[in-house]
Write a protein that holds these residues in place. Structure first.
Motif, PDB file in Angstrom:
ATOM      1  N   PRO A  17       0.796  -1.223   0.000  1.00 48.88           N
ATOM      2  CA  PRO A  17       0.000   0.000   0.000  1.00 48.88           C
ATOM      3  C   PRO A  17       0.830   1.275   0.000  1.00 48.88           C
ATOM      4  CG  PRO A  17      -0.881  -1.581   1.567  1.00 48.88           C
ATOM      5  CD  PRO A  17       0.443  -2.109   1.125  1.00 48.88           C
ATOM      6  N   SER A  18       2.076   1.193   0.470  1.00 49.49           N
ATOM      7  CA  SER A  18       2.916   2.397   0.467  1.00 49.49           C
ATOM      8  C   SER A  18       3.334   2.783  -0.940  1.00 49.49           C
ATOM      9  CB  SER A  18       4.180   2.162   1.309  1.00 49.49           C
ATOM     10  OG  SER A  18       5.108   1.330   0.633  1.00 49.49           O
ATOM     11  N   GLY A  19       3.387   1.794  -1.830  1.00 48.79           N
ATOM     12  CA  GLY A  19       3.806   2.043  -3.196  1.00 48.79           C
ATOM     13  C   GLY A  19       5.264   2.438  -3.329  1.00 48.79           C
ATOM     14  N   ALA A 235       9.935   4.580   5.576  1.00 49.71           N
ATOM     15  CA  ALA A 235       9.946   3.128   5.386  1.00 49.71           C
ATOM     16  C   ALA A 235      11.260   2.624   4.822  1.00 49.71           C
ATOM     17  CB  ALA A 235       8.799   2.715   4.468  1.00 49.71           C
ATOM     18  N   ASP A 236      12.034   3.506   4.191  1.00 47.97           N
ATOM     19  CA  ASP A 236      13.274   3.091   3.550  1.00 47.97           C
ATOM     20  C   ASP A 236      14.491   3.198   4.454  1.00 47.97           C
ATOM     21  OD1 ASP A 236      12.194   2.278   1.127  1.00 47.97           O
ATOM     22  OD2 ASP A 236      12.235   4.302   0.296  1.00 47.97           O
ATOM     23  N   ARG A 255       5.511  -1.363   4.750  1.00 46.72           N
ATOM     24  CA  ARG A 255       4.555  -1.201   3.650  1.00 46.72           C
ATOM     25  C   ARG A 255       3.226  -0.587   4.081  1.00 46.72           C
ATOM     26  NH1 ARG A 255       5.558  -5.830  -0.729  1.00 46.72           N
ATOM     27  NH2 ARG A 255       7.774  -6.175  -0.361  1.00 46.72           N
ATOM     28  N   GLY A 256       3.041  -0.383   5.391  1.00 46.88           N
ATOM     29  CA  GLY A 256       1.771   0.146   5.862  1.00 46.88           C
ATOM     30  C   GLY A 256       0.711  -0.921   6.007  1.00 46.88           C
ATOM     31  N   LEU A 257       1.133  -2.160   6.254  1.00 48.65           N
ATOM     32  CA  LEU A 257       0.212  -3.276   6.400  1.00 48.65           C
ATOM     33  C   LEU A 257       0.046  -3.702   7.855  1.00 48.65           C
ATOM     34  CD1 LEU A 257       1.257  -5.403   3.298  1.00 48.65           C
ATOM     35  CD2 LEU A 257      -1.000  -4.388   3.707  1.00 48.65           C
ATOM     36  N   ARG A 258       0.408  -2.812   8.772  1.00 48.68           N
ATOM     37  CA  ARG A 258       0.170  -3.027  10.197  1.00 48.68           C
ATOM     38  C   ARG A 258      -0.294  -1.706  10.781  1.00 48.68           C
ATOM     39  NH1 ARG A 258       3.683  -6.650  14.435  1.00 48.68           N
ATOM     40  NH2 ARG A 258       2.578  -6.020  16.328  1.00 48.68           N
ATOM     41  N   SER A 259      -1.109  -1.770  11.802  1.00 49.54           N
ATOM     42  CA  SER A 259      -1.737  -0.540  12.299  1.00 49.54           C
ATOM     43  C   SER A 259      -0.712   0.497  12.742  1.00 49.54           C
ATOM     44  CB  SER A 259      -2.677  -0.869  13.469  1.00 49.54           C
ATOM     45  OG  SER A 259      -1.963  -1.446  14.551  1.00 49.54           O
ATOM     46  N   ASP A 260       0.448   0.053  13.241  1.00 48.18           N
ATOM     47  CA  ASP A 260       1.453   0.994  13.747  1.00 48.18           C
ATOM     48  C   ASP A 260       1.905   1.991  12.689  1.00 48.18           C
ATOM     49  OD1 ASP A 260       2.331  -0.564  16.470  1.00 48.18           O
ATOM     50  OD2 ASP A 260       1.947  -1.958  14.825  1.00 48.18           O
ATOM     51  N   THR A 261       1.927   1.564  11.425  1.00 48.05           N
ATOM     52  CA  THR A 261       2.397   2.435  10.329  1.00 48.05           C
ATOM     53  C   THR A 261       1.374   2.501   9.201  1.00 48.05           C
ATOM     54  OG1 THR A 261       3.570   0.554   9.330  1.00 48.05           O
ATOM     55  CG2 THR A 261       4.831   1.973  10.845  1.00 48.05           C
TER      56      THR A 261
END
Length: 274
Positions: A17-19, A235-236, A255-261
């Motif tokens: 989802p972060s792309g 993220a990088d 990647r934004g696949l957990r609530s924390d990020t």
């Protein structure tokens, strides 16, 4: 909504989802995993599930000489097949320096097929001249060099200005990345206090004075430390000493696949037929 069984992959935007995540070989957002003694089958399982998300495997501390030779060779070969740089822990090189066995260390590193080394002085005192020589010697052998800054003693903190100078010289000598020490515990060392919390003032100071932050790797073995650094640096950010069981968990946070990020997701507005 009709769902067919013929679709064999998840929607691409749902995978990242972060792309933003690079495919391997990555120059951004590298993940270094610490292996503290996995057997061949466990190591193979790790790479079958998480190899895509691992850039560097470090056989922690001085564990490398303790493996049967066929086992360590097999692990190194398998990691290389997955596009992973494999290094022995920096403590092993520190022991070689102390025992005056550096040539033997490099000979065996090359014989076994390691593709990189870690140059550190977390336990010994390594003068600048010798540190530079070790980096240059390893690079001349075609090895990737990852250096480390900081002491392993509980309560040790970062001298930020000294770190900036050390990092600059390490890069000049050929280091790929300079690592900020946090041990495998992440508690009471370097950037993290006795509770494992990030010292935000030290981090801000580092961000102000250290150039080339894209060539710094932060040891962050604990989840909240990883979250803090991802939120502060993106993220990088390069992260290291990741426990083997946490590789995919870390990748979800990148990647934004957990609530924390979750807010790292690059939201796309889609039109749906009602």
């Amino acid at each position: 909504m009709e769902v067919t069984a013929s679709r064999s992959t998840w929607p691409q935007a749902l995978c990242d989802p972060s792309g933003q995540r690079q495919a391997k070989p990555r120059t951004k957002g590298c993940t270094m995993v610490i292996d503290k003694g996995l057997g061949q089958h466990a190591f193979a399982d790790l790479l079958s599930t998480s190899g895509e998300y691992i850039d560097i495997v470090k056989f922690g501390f001085g564990t490398s000489p303790l493996y049967p030779l066929p086992v360590i060779r097999s692990k190194i070969e398998l990691a290389i097949k997955h596009g992973i740089t494999v290094i022995p822990g920096g403590t092993l090189l520190e022991a070689a320096v102390r025992l005056d066995l550096v040539p033997g260390f490099f000979r065996q590193v090359m014989t076994l097929g390691f593709t990189g080394i870690e140059v550190s002085d977390g336990t010994i005192n390594l003068n600048r001249s010798l540190r530079s020589d070790l980096i240059r010697d390893a690079a001349s052998l075609g090895l990737k060099v990852y250096t480390e800054y900081g002491k392993k003693l509980f309560g040790s903190r970062i001298d930020v200005d000294d770190f900036a100078l050390t990092a600059e010289k390490d890069w000049e000598c050929g280091a790929e990345l300079v690592t900020v020490e946090a041990r495998e515990s992440g508690i009471g060392v370097g950037l993290f206090d006795e509770h494992g919390d990030c010292r935000d003032g030290d981090l801000s100071h580092i961000l102000d004075v250290v150039p080339n932050l894209d060539r710094v790797l932060w040891e962050a073995p604990l989840k909240e430390q990883q979250v803090s650094l991802i939120k502060a640096l993106g993220a990088d950010v390069h992260l290291g000493n990741i426990p083997v069981q946490d590789v995919i968990t870390l990748e979800t946070m990148r990647r934004g696949l957990r609530s924390d990020t979750f807010n790292l997701q690059k939201v796309q507005v889609l039109d749906y037929m009602i």
